[in-house]
Design a protein around this motif. Structure first.
Motif, PDB file in Angstrom:
ATOM      1  N   SER A  80      -6.663   5.898 -62.356  1.00  0.00           N
ATOM      2  CA  SER A  80      -6.614   6.584 -63.577  1.00  0.00           C
ATOM      3  C   SER A  80      -7.081   5.396 -64.916  1.00  0.00           C
ATOM      4  O   SER A  80      -8.096   4.907 -64.644  1.00  0.00           O
ATOM      5  N   LYS A 119     -10.359   2.876 -64.926  1.00  0.00           N
ATOM      6  CA  LYS A 119     -11.235   2.645 -65.854  1.00  0.00           C
ATOM      7  C   LYS A 119     -11.220   1.258 -66.203  1.00  0.00           C
ATOM      8  O   LYS A 119     -12.277   0.537 -66.141  1.00  0.00           O
ATOM      9  N   SER A 129     -10.538   8.128 -62.221  1.00  0.00           N
ATOM     10  CA  SER A 129     -10.677   7.453 -63.496  1.00  0.00           C
ATOM     11  C   SER A 129     -10.990   8.076 -64.676  1.00  0.00           C
ATOM     12  O   SER A 129     -10.643   7.889 -65.801  1.00  0.00           O
ATOM     13  N   ILE A 131      -8.993  11.291 -76.269  1.00  0.00           N
ATOM     14  CA  ILE A 131      -8.625   9.871 -75.567  1.00  0.00           C
ATOM     15  C   ILE A 131      -8.443   8.905 -76.758  1.00  0.00           C
ATOM     16  O   ILE A 131      -7.378   8.040 -76.648  1.00  0.00           O
ATOM     17  N   PHE A 163      -4.748   7.826 -77.297  1.00  0.00           N
ATOM     18  CA  PHE A 163      -4.408   6.528 -76.719  1.00  0.00           C
ATOM     19  C   PHE A 163      -5.531   5.529 -77.590  1.00  0.00           C
ATOM     20  O   PHE A 163      -6.436   5.060 -77.096  1.00  0.00           O
ATOM     21  N   HIS A 206      -4.060  14.453 -59.245  1.00  0.00           N
ATOM     22  CA  HIS A 206      -4.144  13.451 -59.613  1.00  0.00           C
ATOM     23  C   HIS A 206      -3.230  12.334 -59.076  1.00  0.00           C
ATOM     24  O   HIS A 206      -1.989  12.268 -59.310  1.00  0.00           O
TER      25      HIS A 206
HETATM   26  C1  GCU Z   1      -3.756  10.489 -69.251  1.00  0.00           C
HETATM   27  C2  GCU Z   1      -5.017  10.008 -69.810  1.00  0.00           C
HETATM   28  C3  GCU Z   1      -6.190   9.680 -68.812  1.00  0.00           C
HETATM   29  C4  GCU Z   1      -5.695   8.712 -67.969  1.00  0.00           C
HETATM   30  C5  GCU Z   1      -4.282   9.016 -67.475  1.00  0.00           C
HETATM   31  C6  GCU Z   1      -3.568   8.207 -66.415  1.00  0.00           C
HETATM   32  O1  GCU Z   1      -3.946  11.497 -68.550  1.00  0.00           O
HETATM   33  O2  GCU Z   1      -5.508  11.158 -70.720  1.00  0.00           O
HETATM   34  O3  GCU Z   1      -7.384   9.297 -69.404  1.00  0.00           O
HETATM   35  O4  GCU Z   1      -6.584   8.323 -66.736  1.00  0.00           O
HETATM   36  O5  GCU Z   1      -3.454   9.445 -68.350  1.00  0.00           O
HETATM   37  O6  GCU Z   1      -4.074   6.960 -66.612  1.00  0.00           O
HETATM   38  O7  GCU Z   1      -2.677   8.388 -65.595  1.00  0.00           O
END
Ligand code: GCU
Length: 424
Positions: free
Chosen positions: A262, A266, A286, A305, A309, A403
């Motif tokens: 996730s 990234k 990711s 996003i 964030f 996820h």
């Molecule tokens: C949120 C966010 C995502 C990220 C995720 C995580 O859902 O929108 O971009 O990947 O958190 O890190 O669990």
């Protein structure tokens, strides 16, 4: 009457314009038409026909673009000032592994920062290849092992994990062990290293804490528009672990596979792009700003996003909120920056927010760069069936479920790492 019609038309068109950007799109037929930037064409329109041109011209200009406009530049150099073995044992993971907890410290601007790497190494391997990656809630959450030290860094409150007042507690020991198939990893002859990401930079929109202030100029209070957000800071931390691995004789530093889920997926991609010492890269679910193509605007978008964030990317990235079409790059070129090293992109069927198809297409569109190196990537734009991995130098799978990181994911990563690194 005319005025009324006009008002209605106005409301109607602004609603359409509004919903086009603000509704989350999960409908493939509504993905906008766009041109996928060609990784093998320079910004000034020249064809890149060989590795030399790629490495001399195209790779550097892409790396520069992502640094300046997406993740942000690290504004200076900061070396490890001390290494301390805080704890070690030769009896971990049912007697199969050695455990070390290593604290790395950094000093600058009269400030200091330290973080602790938890490392398990298989006993029967002399110099172990290693999976390494961040965890979300502290090293003690990845295992029931009572000897793992609990971090005192800031953590997001989570009542079910017993995290109140932003402090990690004993109650969360092992709560994330389902995401870390440690015994499988050890049995396969790999080590595992993990760090709590909050020790490098607490995951909140606040640049007064974490690593950032150590590299501020006089009177600087936040990163400049082209300087590092949190993802780049976390990636920086992974590179400092690599600095340490190079000094540890129990670790094969030429076989470190950087892994992340996730937001931390990234991070692993950016770490793999910026630091070529990582032998291979895994991005698990990711999504946006990771493997997913931004221009598809499917699920999470650049605008959303950046809004939710604001600290993850550099301020310059906000230019592309509701403006993905203006991006001269897309995320497949982030994957291409990892070439010719192996990269694995993984998705989950129910994780529409992360745009599985967009993640897959990135792996596909990065493939021409791997081809320059005569490496095999993803040869078709047709997605494989669920739970049917395609494992080449560029690998991809979409598994059933949500996820998450599952044993299925780890089994694939181990099998692929064996083929790509271990048996080579
Ligand atoms: C949120 C966010 C995502 C990220 C995720 C995580 O859902 O929108 O971009 O990947 O958190 O890190 O669990």
């Amino acid at each position: 009457m005319k005025i009324l019609l006009f008002v209605l038309l106005f409301i109607f068109t602004t609603q359409i314009a509004f919903s086009q950007w603000n509704d989350v799109n999960y409908d493939e037929s509504k993905v906008p038409q766009f041109v996928v930037p060609n990784p093998l064409k320079t910004f000034d329109g020249r064809k890149v026909r060989n590795v030399k041109k790629w490495e001399k011209k195209r790779r550097p200009e892409l790396l520069e673009f992502f640094s300046e406009n997406v993740y942000g530049k690290v504004p200076g150099e900061l070396k490890i000032s001390s290494v301390e073995v805080v704890e070690e044992s030769n009896d971990a993971i049912n007697g199969k592994a050695n455990r070390k907890q290593i604290e790395l410290s950094f000093e600058k601007n009269d400030l200091n920062l330290d973080f602790t790497i938890l490392i398990y190494l298989p006993k029967n391997v002399e110099k172990a290849p290693l999976f390494m990656g961040y965890n979300f809630y502290g090293n003690h959450t990845v295992t029931e092992d009572v000897n793992v030290i609990i971090s005192d860094s800031w953590a997001r409150n989570n009542e079910s994990f017993g995290i109140i007042n932003n402090q990690l507690t004993e109650q969360s020991r092992g709560v994330r062990d389902n995401r870390w198939a440690i015994e499988k990893i050890i049995d396969a002859g790999y080590g595992l290293a993990t760090i709590y990401y909050g020790e490098i930079d607490p995951d909140k929109d606040d640049f007064t804490d974490g690593i950032h202030p150590l590299l501020y100029n006089d009177n600087q209070e936040e990163p400049a528009n082209n300087e590092w957000g949190s993802i780049a800071a976390w990636s920086w931390g992974l590179s400092r672990c690599m600095d340490y691995f190079e000094t540890d004789n129990d670790i094969d530093e030429s076989k470190v596979i950087v892994f992340g889920h996730s937001r931390l997926g990234k991070t692993s991609l950016w770490a793999g792009a910026t630091d070529q010492r990582f032998a291979a890269v895994i991005s698990n679910d990711s999504g946006c700003g990771g493997a997913a193509l931004s221009k598809r605007r499917f699920g999470e978008t650049v605008w959303r996003i950046n809004k939710n964030f604001p600290h993850w990317f550099c301020a310059n990235f906000k230019e592309y909120s509701k403006n993905e079409q203006a991006l001269p790059v897309d995320q497949h070129e982030l994957i291409a920056l990892i070439a010719p090293r192996p990269v694995y992109v993984a998705s989950a069927e129910d994780d529409k927010w992360a745009d599985p198809r967009g993640e897959f297409l990135s792996a596909f569109y990065a493939t021409p760069v791997y081809k320059l190196y005569e490496k095999e990537g993803i040869s078709t734009d047709k997605m494989p069936e669920v739970n049917q991995p395609v494992q080449n130098t560029v690998a991809y799978h979409i598994r059933t479920g949500k996820h998450d990181v599952t044993d299925f994911d780890w089994e694939q990563y181990i099998k692929w790492a064996d083929a790509q690194l271990k048996n080579n």
